[in-house]
Design an enzyme around this catalytic site. Structure first.
Site, mmCIF file in Angstrom:
data_model
loop_
_atom_site.group_PDB
_atom_site.id
_atom_site.type_symbol
_atom_site.label_atom_id
_atom_site.label_comp_id
_atom_site.label_asym_id
_atom_site.label_seq_id
_atom_site.Cartn_x
_atom_site.Cartn_y
_atom_site.Cartn_z
ATOM 1 N N CYS A 68 -4.050 -3.328 8.402
ATOM 2 C CA CYS A 68 -4.819 -4.557 8.613
ATOM 3 C C CYS A 68 -3.901 -5.699 9.057
ATOM 4 O O CYS A 68 -3.066 -6.156 8.278
ATOM 5 C CB CYS A 68 -5.536 -4.898 7.303
ATOM 6 S SG CYS A 68 -6.262 -6.547 7.234
ATOM 7 N N CYS A 71 -4.136 -8.856 6.931
ATOM 8 C CA CYS A 71 -3.509 -8.598 5.624
ATOM 9 C C CYS A 71 -1.999 -8.762 5.729
ATOM 10 O O CYS A 71 -1.367 -9.386 4.868
ATOM 11 C CB CYS A 71 -3.823 -7.186 5.139
ATOM 12 S SG CYS A 71 -5.570 -6.834 4.876
#
Length: 145
Positions: A68, A71
Site C-alpha cells: 500500500c 501506508c
C-alpha cells in the site's frame, strides 16, 4: 493514584507500573526490554489482542499492508507520532495481509486505517494517510484530558 497496565511488545508480558514512575524508563519484568521505545511495534494476532484487551494505556493501531503506497508514505509520520504520544498512548502496527482474520474482525475496508482503543473498546477510527501532527491532534481530540 492507580497503577497502569502496560503490555510488552516484545514478549507480551503484562506489567504494572506505578503512576508516579516514568513509563518511559520502565522495563518489562518478564524479558527486560524497554516498555516504550518511541516507535510503533509491528504486532500479530495474539499480541494485538493482548495489547488492546489488557493495557490500561490507550492503544492506537495502524492497519496497513506492505504493497500500500499511502501506508508506506504514512509510516514515517506514524513513527514520529509515536515519539510524541508515548507513553500516554501505545502505538502499534497490524499488517492486514499477514493478519487477515483480525482485519476482517475489525471490519477493515480500506488502508491505512487507524483505530484508537481505550479500555478494550474502540473509541475512534479514521482511514487515509495523515501527517504526524494531524495523527497526534486526532488522537488527543478523542481521548479525555
Amino acid at each position: 493514584m492507580s497503577d497502569h497496565l502496560v503490555v510488552c511488545t516484545h514478549c507480551g508480558g503484562v506489567n504494572r507500573l506505578p503512576e508516579q514512575r516514568s513509563a518511559l524508563s520502565g522495563k518489562c519484568g518478564k524479558c527486560g526490554n524497554k516498555l516504550f521505545e518511541g516507535h510503533p511495534a509491528d504486532v500479530g494476532g495474539d499480541q494485538f489482542d493482548k495489547q488492546v484487551s489488557r493495557s490500561s494505556v490507550p492503544v492506537l493501531v495502524d492497519v496497513w499492508a506492505p504493497w500500500c503506497g499511502p501506508c508506506q508514505a504514512m509510516a514515517p509520520a506514524y513513527e514520529s507520532a509515536a515519539r510524541e504520544l508515548e507513553p500516554n498512548v501505545r502505538l502499534i502496527k497490524l499488517n492486514s495481509d499477514a493478519n487477515q482474520p483480525i482485519a476482517a474482525r475489525l471490519g477493515i475496508s480500506g488502508i491505512p486505517t487507524m483505530i484508537l482503543f481505550e479500555n478494550g473498546r474502540e473509541r475512534a477510527r479514521t482511514s487515509g494517510a495523515m501527517p504526524a501532527g494531524e495523527i497526534v491532534r486526532w488522537v488527543r481530540q478523542h481521548l479525555p484530558a
